[in-house]
Design a protein around this motif. Structure first.
Motif, PDB file in Angstrom:
ATOM      1  N   PRO A  43       0.841  -1.148   0.044  1.00 55.87           N
ATOM      2  CA  PRO A  43       0.091   0.036  -0.095  1.00 55.87           C
ATOM      3  C   PRO A  43       0.810   1.323  -0.046  1.00 55.87           C
ATOM      4  O   PRO A  43       0.323   2.141  -0.601  1.00 55.87           O
ATOM      5  N   GLU A  44       1.913   1.058   0.691  1.00 55.25           N
ATOM      6  CA  GLU A  44       2.778   2.445   0.877  1.00 55.25           C
ATOM      7  C   GLU A  44       3.393   2.806  -0.529  1.00 55.25           C
ATOM      8  O   GLU A  44       4.042   3.830  -0.751  1.00 55.25           O
ATOM      9  N   HIS A  45       3.656   1.892  -1.457  1.00 56.12           N
ATOM     10  CA  HIS A  45       4.260   1.990  -2.897  1.00 56.12           C
ATOM     11  C   HIS A  45       3.388   2.947  -3.602  1.00 56.12           C
ATOM     12  O   HIS A  45       2.050   2.613  -3.778  1.00 56.12           O
ATOM     13  N   PRO A  46       3.752   3.833  -4.585  1.00 60.40           N
ATOM     14  CA  PRO A  46       3.058   4.633  -5.436  1.00 60.40           C
ATOM     15  C   PRO A  46       2.079   3.741  -6.274  1.00 60.40           C
ATOM     16  O   PRO A  46       0.982   4.187  -6.734  1.00 60.40           O
ATOM     17  N   GLU A  47       2.735   2.553  -6.717  1.00 58.69           N
ATOM     18  CA  GLU A  47       1.738   1.432  -7.331  1.00 58.69           C
ATOM     19  C   GLU A  47       0.672   0.573  -6.746  1.00 58.69           C
ATOM     20  O   GLU A  47       0.007  -0.230  -7.345  1.00 58.69           O
ATOM     21  N   GLY A  48       0.810   0.901  -5.419  1.00 58.57           N
ATOM     22  CA  GLY A  48       0.211  -0.001  -4.375  1.00 58.57           C
ATOM     23  C   GLY A  48      -1.268   0.431  -4.279  1.00 58.57           C
ATOM     24  O   GLY A  48      -2.148  -0.172  -3.393  1.00 58.57           O
ATOM     25  N   ASP A  49      -1.944   1.588  -4.814  1.00 65.63           N
ATOM     26  CA  ASP A  49      -3.302   2.119  -4.551  1.00 65.63           C
ATOM     27  C   ASP A  49      -4.114   1.271  -5.565  1.00 65.63           C
ATOM     28  O   ASP A  49      -3.792   0.445  -6.383  1.00 65.63           O
ATOM     29  N   GLU A  50      -5.683   1.813  -5.386  1.00 65.76           N
ATOM     30  CA  GLU A  50      -6.522   1.184  -6.358  1.00 65.76           C
ATOM     31  C   GLU A  50      -6.414   1.377  -7.854  1.00 65.76           C
ATOM     32  O   GLU A  50      -6.671   0.643  -8.678  1.00 65.76           O
ATOM     33  N   PHE A  51      -6.080   2.521  -8.189  1.00 63.51           N
ATOM     34  CA  PHE A  51      -5.589   2.977  -9.485  1.00 63.51           C
ATOM     35  C   PHE A  51      -4.541   1.874  -9.787  1.00 63.51           C
ATOM     36  O   PHE A  51      -4.566   1.482 -11.241  1.00 63.51           O
ATOM     37  N   GLY A  52      -3.375   1.918  -9.072  1.00 58.89           N
ATOM     38  CA  GLY A  52      -2.293   0.893  -9.778  1.00 58.89           C
ATOM     39  C   GLY A  52      -3.086  -0.792  -9.948  1.00 58.89           C
ATOM     40  O   GLY A  52      -2.631  -1.187 -11.102  1.00 58.89           O
ATOM     41  N   LEU A  53      -3.817  -0.978  -9.008  1.00 55.72           N
ATOM     42  CA  LEU A  53      -4.622  -2.252  -9.052  1.00 55.72           C
ATOM     43  C   LEU A  53      -5.325  -2.369 -10.540  1.00 55.72           C
ATOM     44  O   LEU A  53      -5.289  -3.558 -11.207  1.00 55.72           O
ATOM     45  N   GLN A  54      -6.027  -1.419 -10.730  1.00 53.60           N
ATOM     46  CA  GLN A  54      -6.942  -1.298 -11.914  1.00 53.60           C
ATOM     47  C   GLN A  54      -6.136  -1.283 -13.336  1.00 53.60           C
ATOM     48  O   GLN A  54      -6.721  -1.876 -14.234  1.00 53.60           O
ATOM     49  N   MET A  55      -4.920  -0.733 -13.154  1.00 52.82           N
ATOM     50  CA  MET A  55      -4.059  -0.554 -14.477  1.00 52.82           C
ATOM     51  C   MET A  55      -3.450  -2.084 -14.513  1.00 52.82           C
ATOM     52  O   MET A  55      -3.571  -2.557 -15.725  1.00 52.82           O
ATOM     53  N   GLN A  56      -3.022  -2.857 -13.502  1.00 52.69           N
ATOM     54  CA  GLN A  56      -2.617  -4.342 -13.776  1.00 52.69           C
ATOM     55  C   GLN A  56      -3.801  -5.055 -14.470  1.00 52.69           C
ATOM     56  O   GLN A  56      -3.589  -5.843 -15.431  1.00 52.69           O
ATOM     57  N   LEU A  57      -4.905  -4.809 -13.902  1.00 48.73           N
ATOM     58  CA  LEU A  57      -6.058  -5.700 -14.363  1.00 48.73           C
ATOM     59  C   LEU A  57      -6.702  -5.417 -15.852  1.00 48.73           C
ATOM     60  O   LEU A  57      -6.750  -6.425 -16.712  1.00 48.73           O
ATOM     61  N   SER A  58      -6.398  -4.139 -16.270  1.00 49.84           N
ATOM     62  CA  SER A  58      -6.483  -3.663 -17.611  1.00 49.84           C
ATOM     63  C   SER A  58      -5.610  -4.280 -18.465  1.00 49.84           C
ATOM     64  O   SER A  58      -5.922  -4.793 -19.545  1.00 49.84           O
ATOM     65  N   GLN A  59      -4.232  -4.285 -18.034  1.00 53.34           N
ATOM     66  CA  GLN A  59      -3.190  -5.089 -18.882  1.00 53.34           C
ATOM     67  C   GLN A  59      -3.532  -6.489 -18.892  1.00 53.34           C
ATOM     68  O   GLN A  59      -3.492  -6.895 -20.069  1.00 53.34           O
ATOM     69  N   LEU A  60      -3.757  -7.026 -17.830  1.00 58.35           N
ATOM     70  CA  LEU A  60      -3.839  -8.406 -18.029  1.00 58.35           C
ATOM     71  C   LEU A  60      -5.141  -8.740 -18.858  1.00 58.35           C
ATOM     72  O   LEU A  60      -5.285  -9.810 -19.597  1.00 58.35           O
TER      73      LEU A  60
END
Length: 374
Positions: free
Chosen positions: A331-348
């Protein structure tokens, strides 16, 4: 060409240490070409695809249909066994259990290697060239004077907890899983041995979980929405926690010393590139050495680093991308928020639905042909 191999560890250690397990098509072809592919072809497991699992659904990437190429599941330690056995059969020198290795006169036409052999005697080798294939912690790179190398590094905020277990594989192909609890990978070494991984925090104690807790965690991370899935269990014979990092040092040549493999670069294991990059380095290096020794033409060695590094960065990018897409950032990482998660899922979703995107993933995974412009 005449060559002498010196190795710090003893032969049983080198042959037993379990490491990477995926050979690209190009690596398979090289091992066959040099005459050490017979056991690989008998015991290796050909994989024509892999599986990505996310949102509780499974998606297959068909390597063969997309690229006409495949990969081979065959452990790095098995490749090492085959290479050592062939070298011994050919009566070529290989010295195990050496210590205090030093490199000398790298700017001369007769560089030297000194070392203490397993009997405690000091030895010297006078050579035309030295290949530093001794890994990240080896001594070769340290003999290059300060100011000649540029280092690039990326440290990831997670590690892999790997197990080796006597269990029947739960899938005919590798499964890469993105889950709310973190990444997991199901791999195999044979029809009765599996090599599985869990994303964990760096510094995790590999003995902190019981065997049942480990298997339960795999079940949770590999769970499917619409059908039951439980991973096959068995005796866990090895546990290891591996930090995740990308690292490159350039150039890969200093005068009469050439670096190859992990002595010059490491990749996160997500893309299965480490052993294959070492093979690719050596193919280019062998061509350069042959030309230099047979024709007194160093043009191949002059180009060695540039050619090898282009492939290194392609593999670094693919490994970074796979790692960043499949692992849950803290969570403390810049990519650890909900935006980062949705970016991963979009790529997948994209890389499992678009044929063009699947082909990009597949051709990088099976490995671009040796000699391809990168």
């Amino acid at each position: 060409m005449e060559s002498i191999v010196v190795e710090a560890r003893d032969r049983p250690y080198v042959e037993a240490r379990v490491r990477a397990g995926i050979l690209e098509q190009g690596s398979v072809d090289v091992l066959r070409e040099i005459g050490v592919g017979q056991r690989m072809d008998r015991e290796g497991i050909v994989h024509a695809g892999t599986q990505l699992r996310f949102d509780g659904t499974n998606h297959r990437i068909d390597f063969e249909a997309l690229t006409g190429r495949k990969v081979m599941v065959y452990g790095q330690q098995e490749v090492v066994k085959d290479l050592i056995a062939q070298r011994v059969a050919d009566d070529l020198p290989i010295h195990f259990g050496v210590s205090d290795v030093q490199l000398h006169d790298l700017t001369s036409t007769s560089p030297r290697v000194t070392y203490t052999d397993e009997n405690g005697a000091r030895q010297e080798i006078v050579a035309d060239y030295i290949a530093g294939c001794d890994g990240y912690h080896g001594v070769s790179r340290g003999h290059i004077p300060a100011g000649h190398l540029t280092e690039f590094e990326r440290i990831y905020p997670f590690a892999w907890f790997g197990i080796l277990a006597n269990a029947k594989p739960s899938s005919d192909e590798l499964i890469y899983a993105h889950s709310p609890r973190g990444f997991a990978l199901h791999s195999l070494r044979s029809d009765s041995v599996v090599r599985n991984y869990l994303q964990v925090a760096p510094g995790t104690d590999p003995n902190a979980m019981s065997d049942d807790e480990i298997w339960d965690e795999y079940d949770r991370r590999f769970a499917l929405q619409d059908e039951p899935f439980t991973i096959n269990r068995g005796e866990i014979t090895e546990r290891v926690v591996t930090p995740m990092r990308s690292w490159v040092v350039t150039p890969m040549r200093y005068e009469r010393l050439m670096l190859a493999g992990d002595a010059a670069h490491t990749v996160p294991p997500t893309g299965a590139k480490g052993m294959n990059l070492a093979v690719a380095d050596v193919v280019v290096l062998a061509e350069g050495l042959t030309k230099a020794l047979q024709s007194n033409d160093e043009s191949g060695l002059d180009q060695y680093s540039d050619i090898a590094v282009r492939r290194v960065w392609r593999a670094e990018h693919f490994s970074w991308w796979m790692t960043s897409m499949l692992h849950r950032f803290p969570p403390e990482h810049p990519e650890g928020d909900e935006f980062g998660l949705q970016m991963q899922l979009s790529q997948l979703r994209y890389y499992t639905s678009s044929e063009a995107a699947m082909r990009t993933l597949a051709e990088n995974y099976v490995g671009l042909p040796f000699g391809a412009a990168l």
